[in-house]
Design an enzyme around this catalytic site. Structure first.
Site, mmCIF file in Angstrom:
data_model
loop_
_atom_site.group_PDB
_atom_site.id
_atom_site.type_symbol
_atom_site.label_atom_id
_atom_site.label_comp_id
_atom_site.label_asym_id
_atom_site.label_seq_id
_atom_site.Cartn_x
_atom_site.Cartn_y
_atom_site.Cartn_z
ATOM 1 N N SER A 17 0.832 -1.215 0.000
ATOM 2 C CA SER A 17 0.000 0.000 0.000
ATOM 3 C C SER A 17 0.866 1.264 0.000
ATOM 4 O O SER A 17 0.505 2.266 -0.634
ATOM 5 C CB SER A 17 -0.991 0.001 1.164
ATOM 6 O OG SER A 17 -0.336 0.194 2.391
ATOM 7 N N ARG A 69 22.372 -14.663 2.611
ATOM 8 C CA ARG A 69 21.839 -13.313 2.513
ATOM 9 C C ARG A 69 22.609 -12.477 1.481
ATOM 10 O O ARG A 69 22.036 -11.742 0.697
ATOM 11 C CB ARG A 69 21.952 -12.670 3.893
ATOM 12 C CG ARG A 69 20.853 -11.746 4.249
ATOM 13 C CD ARG A 69 20.984 -11.317 5.700
ATOM 14 N NE ARG A 69 20.186 -12.121 6.590
ATOM 15 C CZ ARG A 69 18.875 -11.959 6.787
ATOM 16 N NH1 ARG A 69 18.228 -11.014 6.158
ATOM 17 N NH2 ARG A 69 18.217 -12.731 7.606
ATOM 18 N N HIS A 113 8.891 3.242 8.733
ATOM 19 C CA HIS A 113 8.679 2.410 9.923
ATOM 20 C C HIS A 113 7.447 2.937 10.661
ATOM 21 O O HIS A 113 7.307 4.153 10.846
ATOM 22 C CB HIS A 113 9.921 2.480 10.826
ATOM 23 C CG HIS A 113 9.756 1.669 12.073
ATOM 24 N ND1 HIS A 113 9.694 0.287 12.059
ATOM 25 C CD2 HIS A 113 9.593 2.038 13.372
ATOM 26 C CE1 HIS A 113 9.525 -0.162 13.284
ATOM 27 N NE2 HIS A 113 9.461 0.881 14.102
ATOM 28 N N ASP A 147 21.898 -0.787 11.933
ATOM 29 C CA ASP A 147 20.947 -1.048 13.024
ATOM 30 C C ASP A 147 19.539 -1.038 12.446
ATOM 31 O O ASP A 147 19.203 -0.145 11.660
ATOM 32 C CB ASP A 147 21.022 0.065 14.084
ATOM 33 C CG ASP A 147 22.054 -0.253 15.136
ATOM 34 O OD1 ASP A 147 22.570 -1.381 15.136
ATOM 35 O OD2 ASP A 147 22.334 0.659 15.946
HETATM 36 C C1 GRF Z 1 3.855 -0.571 6.744
HETATM 37 O O1 GRF Z 1 3.176 -0.423 7.952
HETATM 38 C C2 GRF Z 1 5.277 -0.076 6.871
HETATM 39 O O2 GRF Z 1 5.394 0.986 7.769
HETATM 40 C C3 GRF Z 1 5.994 -1.285 7.402
HETATM 41 O O3 GRF Z 1 5.404 -2.376 6.755
HETATM 42 C C4 GRF Z 1 4.073 -2.043 6.376
HETATM 43 C C5 GRF Z 1 3.988 -2.272 4.902
HETATM 44 O O4 GRF Z 1 2.678 -2.103 4.426
HETATM 45 N N1 GRF Z 1 7.421 -1.152 7.185
HETATM 46 P P1 GRF Z 1 2.426 -1.987 2.866
HETATM 47 O O5 GRF Z 1 2.997 -3.254 2.232
HETATM 48 O O6 GRF Z 1 3.090 -0.760 2.371
HETATM 49 O O7 GRF Z 1 0.927 -1.942 2.726
#
Ligand code: GRF
Length: 216
Positions: A17, A69, A113, A147
């Protein structure tokens, strides 16, 4: 005179989204970033279909197909370089990146985040915000550093935490703020207005328009 738009990739793992919000913003040719690639580490991530429906190139680099990784990241890096990518946006990308990849894209790699950093790094941020009884919660766009959920903050948006909130109702309110914040933050980085200096982001012109930093 037109200025070159920064070629940008969005890395996803799921529904996408935030990716959709970035694609919508970049559909305007005056927006300083152009989305040139959507890359998922998960085959069948719903966001891939949404990106393809918007007419964008998509690519899956399945981390499970690689022995470690770093070899996965080398494949991602090669795809980004091949697409001429200049900036990378993580948007629900659920792989922790190694210092090698982060160093390669330092200053050109941002993430969103769902908390007001430095509070609530890590997972389950909405549940933890409710448990702590905080009255303001929100989201942060930041440069990626080794981090996890740390690094110079580009922009933040705040939302109230209401007494009857559940993690789901709070997540929905934060997500709406994310969709406003991420396009604004990418514009700041892509236009060169937001620059990392001494571990913090300096935003040119924020004294005149504080709303640049927080679209509340
Ligand atoms: C969002 O809440 C973002 O902050 C976090 O993961 C979620 C991803 O949602 N890092 P989307 O895939 O963008 O809908």
């Amino acid at each position: 005179m037109t200025t070159a738009r920064r070629k940008t990739a969005i890395l996803i793992s799921g529904r996408g989204s935030n990716m959709t919000a970035l694609i919508a913003a970049a559909a305007d040719t005056s927006y300083p970033a152009e989305i040139v690639l959507v890359l998922s580490n998960r085959p069948g991530a719903p966001g891939l279909d949404r990106a393809a429906a918007a007419g964008l190139p998509t690519l899956t680099v399945d981390h499970k197909a690689f022995p470690d990784r770093e070899s996965f990241e080398r494949a991602v890096d090669a795809a980004l370089v091949a697409a001429g990518v200049e900036l990378v946006c993580l948007a629900g990308f659920m792989r922790v990146l190694t210092p090698w990849f982060i160093a390669r894209w330092a200053g050109r790699l941002i993430n969103i985040h769902p908390s007001l950093m430095p509070s609530f790094r890590g997972l389950h941020t909405h549940e933890r915000a409710i448990a702590e009884g905080v009255k303001i919660h929100g989201c942060t766009v930041h440069h990626v550093v080794p981090d996890v959920d740390a690094g110079p903050i580009v922009a933040q948006a705040a939302v109230p935490v209401l007494s009857d909130d559940t993690p789901d109702t709070l997540a929905a309110r934060v997500l709406e703020a994310e969709h406003r914040l991420y396009p604004l933050a990418l514009a700041l980085v892509a236009s060169g207005r937001a620059v990392v200096e001494d571990g913090r982001v300096r935003v040119a012109g924020d004294a005149a328009s504080p709303a640049l930093l927080s679209p509340n």
